[in-house]
Each structure stands twice: as structure tokens, then as C-alpha cells.
Scaffold this active site. Structure first.
Site, PDB file in Angstrom:
ATOM      1  N   ASN A  15       0.935  -1.281  -0.016  1.00 41.31           N
ATOM      2  CA  ASN A  15       0.030  -0.115  -0.058  1.00 41.31           C
ATOM      3  C   ASN A  15       0.884   1.289   0.156  1.00 41.31           C
ATOM      4  OD1 ASN A  15      -1.782  -1.943   2.141  1.00 41.31           O
ATOM      5  ND2 ASN A  15      -2.686  -1.354  -0.033  1.00 41.31           N
ATOM      6  N   ILE A  43       0.939   6.776   0.520  1.00 36.71           N
ATOM      7  CA  ILE A  43       0.243   5.673   1.466  1.00 36.71           C
ATOM      8  C   ILE A  43      -1.096   5.810   0.979  1.00 36.71           C
ATOM      9  CG2 ILE A  43       0.056   4.906   3.668  1.00 36.71           C
ATOM     10  CD1 ILE A  43       2.207   6.780   4.587  1.00 36.71           C
ATOM     11  N   CYS A  44      -1.498   4.326   0.657  1.00 39.93           N
ATOM     12  CA  CYS A  44      -2.950   4.340   0.359  1.00 39.93           C
ATOM     13  C   CYS A  44      -3.424   3.477   1.814  1.00 39.93           C
ATOM     14  CB  CYS A  44      -3.219   3.186  -0.551  1.00 39.93           C
ATOM     15  SG  CYS A  44      -4.815   2.795  -0.955  1.00 39.93           S
ATOM     16  N   LEU A  45      -4.304   4.556   2.693  1.00 35.46           N
ATOM     17  CA  LEU A  45      -4.789   4.177   4.019  1.00 35.46           C
ATOM     18  C   LEU A  45      -6.027   5.013   3.980  1.00 35.46           C
ATOM     19  CD1 LEU A  45      -4.405   2.881   6.567  1.00 35.46           C
ATOM     20  CD2 LEU A  45      -2.935   4.702   7.266  1.00 35.46           C
TER      21      LEU A  45
END
Length: 175
Positions: free
Chosen positions: A104, A112-114
């Protein structure tokens, strides 16, 4: 009775200026100062963050990989940039060099893929919860939404993943 020698409607603010911008920035600065004190007093292992120099809106953070994960023993540097309307808008958080090999995380830019930094952001989040969420993400990626396809495909084989992770981590640390 008071007199106003300025233009009509002037209350100590230049014409055309956004009167709430300074207030928002000041309130955000106070919130960030408060969060800094809370973070410094917290006993959370493996996370830290401080303003980068004199700019309270730009921070440097560190996260250590959690025990029992492939990231155990590794430390990663983050940059955090807070908008003037924080906490109503999420900060921009990304990994800095050496980057983080993770499903991610975009290797090229550190994005950041959050979900809590995007669509699930809420003003109840703070720097501590952001850092803890990212630390948790290291050991529990969302492979359904990868930014790094190679890392996502390797995740199922933790031994191979750790080998590739360490190779990249050590190479980036030397660079």
C-alpha cells in the site's frame, strides 16, 4: 463610541483577505502543539514525530516495524504536512527515503494508500492515531488496493517477502 478611520467593513483585516485563514492557522497551530505534547507523553512503542524545524505545519515522523511482522527491526521515516484547516482536512503523509516496500505504498513517491488518510478521515484522528494506523498497516496490508503490485504479489510468501524487503531496505540505506 468608536471611530473607524478605515474603509467600511474593515475590522483589522485587509480588504479581500480571508478573515478566517489566520484564525484557522492559529487554531491549527495550537492543536498541533497540543498533539506534540500528548505524543511526547505517550508510551506508544515504535512511533515518534516532531515538527521539522520551526514549521509547526511540517513534521518528521518515524515508525518501527511491529514485533512479529516482516518489518520487525526496521525503521522508516515519514513526512507529515498539515493543512491550515487540520483536523478537518487530513494531513499529507508519505514515506521518505529509504522508502518502504509495502503493498500500500508507492515506491517512487512514498504515498500511502490508507483509508483514514483519505475517505475515512475524521477530525477525531490525530498524529498518534495516524502513526499507529500506518504502523498497523505495515503488518496488515490491504492487498485489494495495492499501490505496489510486486509487494502485493509477494505478500503471501512471508519468507520471500522479508528477503526482498531487507534487500531493498539495505540498498536504500546505503544510497
Amino acid at each position: 463610541m468608536s471611530t473607524n478611520s478605515g474603509s467600511v467593513g474593515e475590522v483589522g483585516v485587509k480588504a479581500g483577505a480571508n478573515p478566517t485563514a489566520h484564525t484557522d492557522s492559529a487554531a491549527t497551530a495550537r492543536r498541533l502543539q497540543s498533539e506534540l505534547m500528548s505524543l511526547m507523553c505517550s508510551a506508544d512503542a515504535g512511533i515518534s514525530a516532531f515538527p521539522d524545524g520551526d514549521n509547526i505545519f511540517a513534521w518528521v515522523g518515524t515508525i518501527q516495524g511491529g514485533a512479529g511482522t516482516v518489518y520487525e527491526g526496521l525503521t522508516f521515516k515519514l513526512s507529515l504536512y498539515f493543512p491550515s484547516d487540520y483536523p478537518f482536512t487530513a494531513p499529507v503523509v508519505k514515506f521518505e527515503a529509504p522508502g518502504c516496500f509495502h503493498p500500500n505504498v508507492d515506491l517512487q513517491h512514498g504515498h500511502i494508500c490508507l483509508d483514514v488518510l483519505k475517505e475515512k478521515w475524521s477530525a477525531v484522528h490525530n498524529i498518534r492515531t495516524i502513526l499507529l494506523s500506518i504502523q498497523s498497516l505495515l503488518g496488515e496490508p490491504n492487498n485489494e488496493s495495492p499501490l505496489n503490485g510486486q509487494a502485493a504479489s509477494l505478500w503471501a510468501n512471508q519468507e520471500e517477502y522479508r528477503r526482498v524487503l531487507l534487500k531493498r531496505y539495505e540498498a536504500q540505506a546505503k544510497a
